[in-house]
Design a protein around this motif. Structure first.
Motif, PDB file in Angstrom:
ATOM      1  N   ASP A  86     -13.066  25.670  49.460  1.00  0.00           N
ATOM      2  CA  ASP A  86     -13.138  27.233  49.730  1.00  0.00           C
ATOM      3  C   ASP A  86     -13.131  27.894  48.299  1.00  0.00           C
ATOM      4  OD1 ASP A  86     -13.377  29.760  51.358  1.00  0.00           O
ATOM      5  OD2 ASP A  86     -11.705  29.857  50.112  1.00  0.00           O
ATOM      6  N   ASP A  87     -14.069  28.639  47.724  1.00  0.00           N
ATOM      7  CA  ASP A  87     -13.965  29.284  46.557  1.00  0.00           C
ATOM      8  C   ASP A  87     -12.701  30.143  46.394  1.00  0.00           C
ATOM      9  OD1 ASP A  87     -16.343  27.946  45.766  1.00  0.00           O
ATOM     10  OD2 ASP A  87     -17.652  29.860  46.132  1.00  0.00           O
ATOM     11  N   GLY A  88     -12.373  30.792  47.373  1.00  0.00           N
ATOM     12  CA  GLY A  88     -11.262  31.757  47.200  1.00  0.00           C
ATOM     13  C   GLY A  88      -9.904  30.909  47.186  1.00  0.00           C
ATOM     14  N   ARG A  89     -10.001  29.736  47.923  1.00  0.00           N
ATOM     15  CA  ARG A  89      -8.761  29.083  47.760  1.00  0.00           C
ATOM     16  C   ARG A  89      -8.655  28.389  46.547  1.00  0.00           C
ATOM     17  NH1 ARG A  89      -4.724  26.784  50.801  1.00  0.00           N
ATOM     18  NH2 ARG A  89      -4.033  24.682  50.437  1.00  0.00           N
ATOM     19  N   GLU A  90      -9.748  28.029  45.937  1.00  0.00           N
ATOM     20  CA  GLU A  90      -9.789  27.186  44.747  1.00  0.00           C
ATOM     21  C   GLU A  90      -9.322  28.128  43.640  1.00  0.00           C
ATOM     22  OE1 GLU A  90     -10.575  24.188  41.552  1.00  0.00           O
ATOM     23  OE2 GLU A  90      -9.902  24.287  43.854  1.00  0.00           O
ATOM     24  N   GLN A  99     -10.881  38.647  42.540  1.00  0.00           N
ATOM     25  CA  GLN A  99     -11.629  38.236  43.439  1.00  0.00           C
ATOM     26  C   GLN A  99     -12.036  39.637  44.398  1.00  0.00           C
ATOM     27  OE1 GLN A  99     -11.587  34.160  45.284  1.00  0.00           O
ATOM     28  NE2 GLN A  99      -9.278  34.318  44.517  1.00  0.00           N
ATOM     29  N   ARG A 135      -9.870  31.371  56.848  1.00  0.00           N
ATOM     30  CA  ARG A 135      -9.985  30.057  56.274  1.00  0.00           C
ATOM     31  C   ARG A 135     -10.280  30.503  54.742  1.00  0.00           C
ATOM     32  NH1 ARG A 135     -15.192  26.770  58.926  1.00  0.00           N
ATOM     33  NH2 ARG A 135     -14.031  26.538  61.041  1.00  0.00           N
ATOM     34  N   GLY A 136      -9.730  29.727  53.680  1.00  0.00           N
ATOM     35  CA  GLY A 136      -9.452  29.904  52.354  1.00  0.00           C
ATOM     36  C   GLY A 136      -8.107  30.151  52.054  1.00  0.00           C
ATOM     37  N   TYR A 137      -7.806  30.734  51.053  1.00  0.00           N
ATOM     38  CA  TYR A 137      -6.342  30.962  50.818  1.00  0.00           C
ATOM     39  C   TYR A 137      -5.419  31.839  51.493  1.00  0.00           C
ATOM     40  CZ  TYR A 137      -1.996  32.185  48.469  1.00  0.00           C
ATOM     41  OH  TYR A 137      -0.792  32.337  48.033  1.00  0.00           O
ATOM     42  N   TYR A 166     -10.522  39.653  48.399  1.00  0.00           N
ATOM     43  CA  TYR A 166      -9.362  39.657  48.296  1.00  0.00           C
ATOM     44  C   TYR A 166      -8.595  41.127  47.980  1.00  0.00           C
ATOM     45  CZ  TYR A 166      -9.081  34.739  49.367  1.00  0.00           C
ATOM     46  OH  TYR A 166      -9.297  33.594  49.927  1.00  0.00           O
TER      47      TYR A 166
END
Length: 245
Positions: free
Chosen positions: A126-130, A75, A23-25, A78
């Motif tokens: 999701d913070d990573g996707r944002e 991040q 989930r996420g980016y 990542y």
């Protein structure tokens, strides 16, 4: 393959595998096109700004095995996955690179900056996707960081949303030339939503707007499965380079 909130996904027809969050980016086709657009040759050095889990760099290395690649990612989760995927990654904000990296220069810089300007659209859950999709660092800073890390006559290669092209060109005016733009068009008759950009530090050649690369065959999706046009399929499945003409 799944493992504790991660998936190991295949790219280039299985030639490349990368761990990324379930989930996420999640990397899709954009970093593959970015890798295909970079004109790196064996023995040259490449810096990827904002590398995420490293899919663009992995795809470039699959095509040019003897290229030397370093990534920068702010991040930590990542960056850790990019290292697990086999890349040399520095955990840092590209606007405040560590001294050791500022002392280095590269033949190429590649980047897939966030597509949405600050305040545009709806924030991702999701913070990573944002963080991956909406810029915290202005596009001009990305391009300035690339310019600072490139050797004279080095190449910047980027993929970006088509509506950010004016911002890209404004930032490139300080120190770049030989700018080429390749629109990525989903189907014939539709607007280009993405652009590939290539520019040379200190270049003097005139600006070039290339004919669009049409990604899908036909004017609409007619059947199950993908319908990539032959050129796009050769990039996405076989790791072919993009011909800039």
């Amino acid at each position: 393959m799944n493992e504790g909130g991660l998936t190991c996904d295949a790219f280039l027809g299985g030639r490349v595998h990368a761990w990324q969050p379930a989930r996420g980016y999640r990397a899709g086709t954009d970093p593959v096109f970015l890798a295909a657009a970079c004109p790196a040759r064996a023995g040259q050095s490449v810096l990827e700004l904002g590398c995420g889990v490293g899919v663009a760099s992995l795809c470039l290395r699959a095509r040019v095995p003897d290229v030397r690649i370093m990534g920068v990612e702010r991040q930590a989760a990542y960056a850790d996955l990019a290292r697990r995927n086999g890349l040399d990654v520095t955990l840092a904000d590209l606007a405040a690179l560590p001294a050791a990296l500022r002392a280095r220069s590269f033949d190429h810089v590649i980047a897939n900056p966030p597509y949405f300007a600050t305040g545009d659209g709806t924030a991702a859950r999701d913070d990573g996707r944002e963080a991956a999709l909406r810029e915290a660092t202005p596009l001009s800073v990305w391009i300035g960081a690339a310019r600072a890390r490139l050797r004279p006559k080095g190449w910047l290669t980027m993929i970006q949303s088509a509506d950010r092209l004016p911002d890209c060109l404004a930032a490139l005016a300080g120190g770049f030339g030989a700018i080429s733009i390749l629109p990525l068009q989903s189907r014939m008759g539709r607007p280009a939503r993405r652009i590939l950009l290539r520019a040379r530090k200190g270049g003097k050649a005139p600006f070039t707007l290339l004919a669009p690369l049409v990604l899908h065959a036909g004017v609409r999706h007619e059947k199950d499965g993908d319908d990539f046009a032959p050129v796009a399929a050769s990039v996405l499945r076989d790791g072919a380079p993009i011909d800039w003409g």
